[in-house]
Design a protein around this motif. Structure first.
Motif, PDB file in Angstrom:
ATOM      1  N   LEU A 165     -34.804  -1.871 -24.900  1.00 38.54           N
ATOM      2  CA  LEU A 165     -33.585  -1.728 -24.094  1.00 38.54           C
ATOM      3  C   LEU A 165     -32.640  -0.684 -24.670  1.00 38.54           C
ATOM      4  CD1 LEU A 165     -32.855  -5.521 -23.421  1.00 38.54           C
ATOM      5  CD2 LEU A 165     -34.049  -3.904 -21.941  1.00 38.54           C
ATOM      6  N   GLN A 166     -32.405  -0.752 -25.958  1.00 35.49           N
ATOM      7  CA  GLN A 166     -31.502   0.219 -26.611  1.00 35.49           C
ATOM      8  C   GLN A 166     -32.356   1.394 -27.101  1.00 35.49           C
ATOM      9  OE1 GLN A 166     -30.886  -3.354 -27.425  1.00 35.49           O
ATOM     10  NE2 GLN A 166     -29.579  -3.078 -25.629  1.00 35.49           N
ATOM     11  N   THR A 167     -32.601   2.321 -26.188  1.00 40.74           N
ATOM     12  CA  THR A 167     -33.576   3.391 -26.447  1.00 40.74           C
ATOM     13  C   THR A 167     -33.011   4.561 -27.249  1.00 40.74           C
ATOM     14  OG1 THR A 167     -33.064   4.309 -24.259  1.00 40.74           O
ATOM     15  CG2 THR A 167     -34.968   2.849 -24.428  1.00 40.74           C
ATOM     16  N   ASP A 168     -31.704   4.602 -27.468  1.00 39.97           N
ATOM     17  CA  ASP A 168     -31.140   5.604 -28.370  1.00 39.97           C
ATOM     18  C   ASP A 168     -29.919   5.007 -29.050  1.00 39.97           C
ATOM     19  OD1 ASP A 168     -28.826   5.974 -26.732  1.00 39.97           O
ATOM     20  OD2 ASP A 168     -29.892   7.434 -25.519  1.00 39.97           O
TER      21      ASP A 168
ATOM     22  N   LEU B 243     -25.066   1.526 -29.900  1.00 41.05           N
ATOM     23  CA  LEU B 243     -23.690   1.384 -30.380  1.00 41.05           C
ATOM     24  C   LEU B 243     -22.803   0.730 -29.321  1.00 41.05           C
ATOM     25  CD1 LEU B 243     -22.081   1.977 -32.907  1.00 41.05           C
ATOM     26  CD2 LEU B 243     -21.458   4.187 -31.946  1.00 41.05           C
ATOM     27  N   LYS B 244     -23.007   1.097 -28.072  1.00 41.73           N
ATOM     28  CA  LYS B 244     -22.254   0.452 -26.990  1.00 41.73           C
ATOM     29  C   LYS B 244     -22.557  -1.039 -26.922  1.00 41.73           C
ATOM     30  CE  LYS B 244     -21.566   4.334 -23.780  1.00 41.73           C
ATOM     31  NZ  LYS B 244     -21.866   4.870 -22.427  1.00 41.73           N
ATOM     32  N   GLU B 245     -23.841  -1.389 -27.119  1.00 39.66           N
ATOM     33  CA  GLU B 245     -24.230  -2.794 -27.072  1.00 39.66           C
ATOM     34  C   GLU B 245     -23.661  -3.568 -28.258  1.00 39.66           C
ATOM     35  OE1 GLU B 245     -25.980  -6.254 -25.591  1.00 39.66           O
ATOM     36  OE2 GLU B 245     -25.430  -4.328 -24.685  1.00 39.66           O
ATOM     37  N   ILE B 246     -23.627  -2.950 -29.419  1.00 41.56           N
ATOM     38  CA  ILE B 246     -23.017  -3.591 -30.593  1.00 41.56           C
ATOM     39  C   ILE B 246     -21.538  -3.850 -30.329  1.00 41.56           C
ATOM     40  CG2 ILE B 246     -22.375  -3.261 -33.014  1.00 41.56           C
ATOM     41  CD1 ILE B 246     -24.969  -1.634 -33.345  1.00 41.56           C
ATOM     42  N   THR B 247     -20.852  -2.845 -29.778  1.00 40.25           N
ATOM     43  CA  THR B 247     -19.425  -2.992 -29.457  1.00 40.25           C
ATOM     44  C   THR B 247     -19.205  -4.121 -28.456  1.00 40.25           C
ATOM     45  OG1 THR B 247     -19.158  -0.599 -29.781  1.00 40.25           O
ATOM     46  CG2 THR B 247     -17.386  -1.760 -28.641  1.00 40.25           C
ATOM     47  N   ARG B 248     -20.074  -4.199 -27.443  1.00 38.74           N
ATOM     48  CA  ARG B 248     -19.930  -5.237 -26.420  1.00 38.74           C
ATOM     49  C   ARG B 248     -20.139  -6.627 -27.000  1.00 38.74           C
ATOM     50  NH1 ARG B 248     -22.635  -8.525 -23.263  1.00 38.74           N
ATOM     51  NH2 ARG B 248     -24.618  -8.010 -24.259  1.00 38.74           N
TER      52      ARG B 248
ATOM     53  N   PRO C 175     -19.199 -12.218 -41.719  1.00 32.82           N
ATOM     54  CA  PRO C 175     -20.612 -11.832 -41.822  1.00 32.82           C
ATOM     55  C   PRO C 175     -21.195 -11.524 -40.435  1.00 32.82           C
ATOM     56  CG  PRO C 175     -20.171 -13.849 -43.054  1.00 32.82           C
ATOM     57  CD  PRO C 175     -18.957 -13.572 -42.223  1.00 32.82           C
ATOM     58  N   VAL C 176     -22.039 -10.504 -40.388  1.00 30.62           N
ATOM     59  CA  VAL C 176     -22.677 -10.105 -39.132  1.00 30.62           C
ATOM     60  C   VAL C 176     -24.187 -10.121 -39.326  1.00 30.62           C
ATOM     61  CG1 VAL C 176     -22.808  -8.378 -37.311  1.00 30.62           C
ATOM     62  CG2 VAL C 176     -20.710  -8.596 -38.650  1.00 30.62           C
ATOM     63  N   LEU C 177     -24.891 -10.792 -38.412  1.00 35.03           N
ATOM     64  CA  LEU C 177     -26.343 -10.816 -38.428  1.00 35.03           C
ATOM     65  C   LEU C 177     -26.853  -9.882 -37.336  1.00 35.03           C
ATOM     66  CD1 LEU C 177     -27.000 -14.672 -38.757  1.00 35.03           C
ATOM     67  CD2 LEU C 177     -26.562 -12.999 -40.571  1.00 35.03           C
ATOM     68  N   PHE C 178     -27.540  -8.835 -37.711  1.00 34.43           N
ATOM     69  CA  PHE C 178     -28.132  -7.898 -36.759  1.00 34.43           C
ATOM     70  C   PHE C 178     -29.617  -8.233 -36.595  1.00 34.43           C
ATOM     71  CE2 PHE C 178     -24.445  -5.479 -38.164  1.00 34.43           C
ATOM     72  CZ  PHE C 178     -23.992  -4.900 -36.979  1.00 34.43           C
ATOM     73  N   VAL C 179     -30.023  -8.579 -35.380  1.00 39.33           N
ATOM     74  CA  VAL C 179     -31.425  -8.867 -35.081  1.00 39.33           C
ATOM     75  C   VAL C 179     -31.982  -7.709 -34.266  1.00 39.33           C
ATOM     76  CG1 VAL C 179     -33.042 -10.418 -33.931  1.00 39.33           C
ATOM     77  CG2 VAL C 179     -31.058 -11.353 -35.145  1.00 39.33           C
ATOM     78  N   LEU C 180     -32.998  -7.035 -34.778  1.00 45.24           N
ATOM     79  CA  LEU C 180     -33.593  -5.873 -34.111  1.00 45.24           C
ATOM     80  C   LEU C 180     -35.015  -6.219 -33.675  1.00 45.24           C
ATOM     81  CD1 LEU C 180     -31.157  -4.646 -35.656  1.00 45.24           C
ATOM     82  CD2 LEU C 180     -32.521  -2.599 -36.021  1.00 45.24           C
TER      83      LEU C 180
ATOM     84  N   PHE D 115     -37.084   1.427 -32.932  1.00 40.62           N
ATOM     85  CA  PHE D 115     -35.849   2.032 -33.449  1.00 40.62           C
ATOM     86  C   PHE D 115     -36.170   3.167 -34.422  1.00 40.62           C
ATOM     87  CE2 PHE D 115     -34.319  -2.153 -32.098  1.00 40.62           C
ATOM     88  CZ  PHE D 115     -33.165  -1.804 -31.414  1.00 40.62           C
ATOM     89  N   ALA D 116     -37.378   3.146 -34.991  1.00 39.47           N
ATOM     90  CA  ALA D 116     -37.777   4.226 -35.890  1.00 39.47           C
ATOM     91  C   ALA D 116     -38.006   5.528 -35.133  1.00 39.47           C
ATOM     92  CB  ALA D 116     -39.045   3.833 -36.660  1.00 39.47           C
TER      93      ALA D 116
END
Length: 421
Positions: free
Chosen positions: A104-107, A112-117, A154-159, A165-166
């Motif tokens: 979904l987050q292809t770039d 970054l927009k999704e993180i902000t949201r 604390p922030v948990l980032f799940v990718l 993403f690479a």
């Protein structure tokens, strides 16, 4: 008249019972309710829970990869861990969760927009202009400071689909997230989920150096009898089902325990979804057909519908990947590779004008079998825009074997490329 009314009532009752069974099983299979404890993953569960707890409670940053084939339980494991973690009183109102998916987050801009949201910081960012991705991310994390301005939440980032993403330009998102996870300023946990065992080989040196190199590998450890027990439990109607006779007939699925024809059964969603009044019981043939459909590779199926020209372009891209170790390519490089094949080897493929080849290439782009490295506005001519092939070597070779009436020289080109050099 009385007999007709009796039969009408019987039909209505059968219809009602069938609908109840279908509803119950659909809810069980579709809602994906997490188990109380992941089966056969005790050590991985404890390791993952302790890792995230140290971030959530003690502010210790971490990074980890959960690696395993599709269906091995990566998402289930993480879901169970997060459920228990979020049940802790000191975690509930303190920890923030950000979930990203490489499909979904292809770039980086979209990510970054999704993180902000997800962090609910749209109003904080407003119309601010940042010089770089790192500055933008740093501002977001700074905005999460508590009231005393001394400590961060604390922030948990799940990718999910971490390997995709690479493929982002310069791997900026991964670099900055892992860089933050190494700093002591903000407690951050970066959790990647991927099917690729070679995922670390995709990372740039600067990104790899900031990764903790923690990996949790998942492989199915269930015996066949345990697997059958799990499947049977999911498909069986409960003892308190309104119609015991219907329930007994339905639960005949347990007799398939020793049937080799259902050994490769992956899921029964399709089989259950086809149940109706006229087809009110689950049969072995339904399970076999459901298994065949679900185990099919969707991308390989797309390849079966391509034209010979489009298939040749896919093979050319695969060769470029093999030659340049997965580096991006452009249309001109693909066209040159295809021309070399036509000139020296092929007798069954007509020579195509360059605009025709470009049209076929654009169709592959529309099918998302090829993706631009930079999906933003690019001033480079389309012939030279950098691309990546979204197919693995095995998927291309499998599709070639099943492609209807594929010319022999095309297959030989794909199979013996190294010998031609």
């Amino acid at each position: 008249v009385c007999t007709g009314q009796v039969w009408m009532c019987v039909l209505m009752l059968c219809d009602c019972v069938c609908v109840q069974a279908q509803k119950l099983l659909r809810e069980r299979l579709c809602h994906q309710k997490l188990p109380d404890q992941p089966v056969g993953l005790d050590s991985q569960y404890k390791h993952m829970l302790e890792l995230l707890r140290r971030t959530a409670v003690h502010g210790e940053s971490n990074s980890v990869l959960i690696v395993g084939p599709r269906g091995s339980g990566k998402t289930m494991l993480l879901g169970c861990v997060l459920r228990e973690l979020m049940s802790l009183r000191e975690v509930q109102k303190n920890v923030l969760l950000v979930e990203l998916n490489g499909l979904l987050q292809t770039d980086d801009k979209i990510a970054l927009k999704e993180i902000t949201r997800q962090l609910h910081l749209e109003n904080v960012v407003g119309d601010k202009v940042f010089g770089s991705f790192a500055e933008n991310l740093a501002f977001l994390l700074e905005a999460l400071k508590k009231g005393d301005k001394s400590s961060s939440r604390p922030v948990l980032f799940v990718l999910d689909e971490f390997d995709l993403f690479a493929h982002h330009k310069n791997q900026t998102l991964l670099y900055n997230l892992l860089d933050v996870s190494q700093s002591a300023q903000t407690p951050v946990a970066v959790v990647g989920l991927t099917c690729r065992l070679d995922v670390l080989e995709l990372l740039e040196k600067r990104v790899k150096s900031r990764f903790s190199h923690r990996q949790i590998h998942l492989f199915s450890s269930l015996s066949f009898s345990q697997y059958v027990d799990v499947v049977r439990a999911q498909l069986s109607l409960p003892p308190d089902f309104p119609d015991p006779k219907f329930s007994d007939e339905w639960n005949h699925i347990s007799s398939s325990r020793n049937q080799t024809t259902v050994r490769d059964l992956c899921s029964c969603f399709l089989a259950v979804s086809r149940v109706s009044v006229s087809h009110s019981t689950l049969r072995e043939a339904d399970l076999i057909e459901a298994c065949r459909l679900i185990s099919a590779d969707s991308k390989a199926n797309v390849l079966h519908g391509l034209s010979i020209l489009e298939l040749c372009l896919i093979i050319a891209m695969k060769h470029l990947n093999d030659t340049y170790d997965g580096e991006p390519f452009n249309f001109q490089m693909v066209h040159n590779e295809f021309k070399k094949f036509i000139q020296r080897k092929s007798h069954s493929i007509h020579k195509f004008e360059k605009p025709v080849v470009m049209k076929a290439f654009e169709h592959l782009l529309q099918l998302e079998l090829v993706r631009p490295v930079d999906s933003g506005v690019c001033k480079v001519q389309r012939e030279y825009q950098l691309m990546r092939l979204m197919l693995e070597h095995g998927q291309v070779m499998e599709a070639l074997q099943k492609y209807p009436q594929c010319p022999t020289d095309v297959k030989q080109w794909a199979l013996s490329y190294n010998l031609l050099e």
